[in-house]
Design a protein around this motif. Sequence first.
Motif, PDB file in Angstrom:
ATOM      1  N   PRO A   1       7.621  20.390  -7.787  1.00 34.71           N
ATOM      2  CA  PRO A   1       6.406  21.149  -8.039  1.00 34.71           C
ATOM      3  C   PRO A   1       6.219  21.439  -9.532  1.00 34.71           C
TER       4      PRO A   1
ATOM      5  N   GLU B   1       2.341  25.412  -9.149  1.00 34.79           N
ATOM      6  CA  GLU B   1       2.529  25.252  -7.702  1.00 34.79           C
ATOM      7  C   GLU B   1       3.644  26.158  -7.200  1.00 34.79           C
TER       8      GLU B   1
ATOM      9  N   ASP C   1      -1.308  23.981 -16.822  1.00 35.65           N
ATOM     10  CA  ASP C   1      -0.102  24.092 -16.009  1.00 35.65           C
ATOM     11  C   ASP C   1       1.110  23.791 -16.903  1.00 35.65           C
TER      12      ASP C   1
ATOM     13  N   ASP D   1       5.404  22.936   1.218  1.00 35.62           N
ATOM     14  CA  ASP D   1       4.870  23.951   0.289  1.00 35.62           C
ATOM     15  C   ASP D   1       4.164  25.105   1.023  1.00 35.62           C
TER      16      ASP D   1
ATOM     17  N   PRO E   1       6.768  19.560  -2.642  1.00 30.60           N
ATOM     18  CA  PRO E   1       5.306  19.422  -2.542  1.00 30.60           C
ATOM     19  C   PRO E   1       4.911  18.391  -1.487  1.00 30.60           C
TER      20      PRO E   1
END
Lengths: 66, 524
Positions: free
Chosen positions: B295, B299, B512, B254, B250
């Motif tokens: 991540p 993501e 998430d 990414d 990240p």
Amino acid sequence: MSLKIIADLCTGCSACEPECPNEAISEKKNLFIIDPDKCTECEGDYDTPQCVAVCPVDHCILPLAA
Amino acid sequence: MQSAAASYVSLDALKSNRNALAEPVDAPAHAGCGTSGGEGKASCGTSDGPDDMPADVWNKVKNHPCYSEEAHHHYARMHVAVAPACNIQCNYCNRKYDCSNESRPGVVSQKLTPEQAVKKVVAVASEIPQMTVLGIAGPGDSLASPKKTFETFRMLQEQAPDIKLCLSTNGLALPGLVDEICKYNIDHVTITINMVDPEVGAKIYPWIFWDHRRVTGVEAATILHQQQMLGLEMLTARGVLTKINSVLIPGINDEHLIEVNREVKKRGAFLHNIMPLISEAEHGTVFGLTGQRGPTAQELKAVQDACMGGANLMRHCRQCRADAVGLLGEDRSEEFTLDKIEEMEVVYDLDRRRSYQDRVEAERQAQHAAKVEALAATQDAGAADGIKVLVAVATTGGGRVNQHFGHADEFQIFEVSAGEALFVGHRRVDLFCQGGYGEDEKLPSIVTAINDCHAVLVSKIGACPRDELKAAGIEPVDNYVDEFIEKAALSWFADYTGRVARGETVHQARGDASIRQGAFTAAA
Ligand code: SF4
Ligand code: SF4
Ligand code: SF4
């Protein structure tokens, strides 16, 4: 004039062994050692000691204390 | 027309990708499936049998657990750790441990000489007839010490000619060794490619060892990049299948991985596997020490989704270790340590292996047909109202919902919408239940691992975890025992959307999820 491998830091990865122009490096029980009689610090062959350039561990290969 | 095949890296899709191999490297590559529709793989064909694939490609991939999600349930691969040296440094790697490109970081494999490695492979292959693939993936770079790698392959080919060979590399030494690779008939090569822009590369690779020098910075990344692209093109030109691994970091690469996907696809890459950076301070890597995080599940999925139209994405990689033995998710290395192998009487029985593999093949075909049939019956059940959710599934294999919640050390994640259940990845969790009873303290970590899911499909679940999952907003579902996963997921989805339509349930977005850090060494 020779370098030596600090046994405590060496991971035994063997990357240095084939790079030595003088076959000074050999394996002893999963650790690698430099034969001080064969090591030239690569003088005459390369600009920098090959073993130091390839070794993944900082300060693992140092000058043999005089 | 979505099908079981479309849920995984479909071999049908691989076939269309393969067509790109025949084209010149610069030609606009055949985009595989899913470039036109918004739903990606939904447009893939329904069959992943050999009927519409060139026989040579089918033969290469059908029993390879890393390339074919179906094979992955029936066949096993192993790695042997014969190549400890490396010629580059990656910021996510601490060389005290195995190569992080192919293993989870922080894992140490028992190093073997080529002789020991061959003995081990033959011993394992005799014991486990489904072992069909041998890979060399470290513990360093397989091509940094090419002698050891190729010596192993050569000896193995003599003793066990039916075993497929593959290797993994960072690509630096690859172009110079392509001839050698072709000589040993190695038909699968994995290259780790994290960037196609040396400026990005300089943030990932502090140095490389090249032409007798240590090269750093952008210069190093430029050389590495050129070698990787050249190596990939050369393999493509020779018809060697390639898998590209990319580590998602990240803030560093990414977005950039979408470009990587495009570039490797253009050069004929067969599969692209985007995996999360695993970065823990105690691994002592540069990224671990600078606090570079990995991540989140969302993501990772976002980048994987964005790459769907490119090289075929491989979503079932578990980042297994360099000396792994067994089916991709289960590690049996402990049964085959050096001491144990030394004592084994090994008889390599090619016929026995062949007959086993024939049996598996028949079973697999039958299973596939049953699945297609079951799915056909489910198609019109779902109400199309734009809802798309993730569900977690506990399975021991065979493509069915057949595992107890408490016995799962990983869940398969499916993205479900009306008429479609798409496999999108695995989520590893700590074992919740040890020896038949649940340990409450482990439950929260499972909840965080599947926190982005609306439901979890299991064969059975205890009362206590059931309540906790519900409290977290995840629906435990145990009424589709032994159903094919896609069918179960679609049936549950129809039920769910029905409840939403009737106002019994309010559809809400989920949060998430976190990706479990740490080495995958569990043998449970
Ligand atoms: S400095 Fe050069 S000669 Fe000495 S051991 Fe290292 S590689 Fe060999
Ligand atoms: S390269 Fe360094 S760590 Fe590797 S064997 Fe040689 S001295 Fe040891
Ligand atoms: S290529 Fe593998 S072994 Fe070499 S530094 Fe990178 S992660 Fe480590």
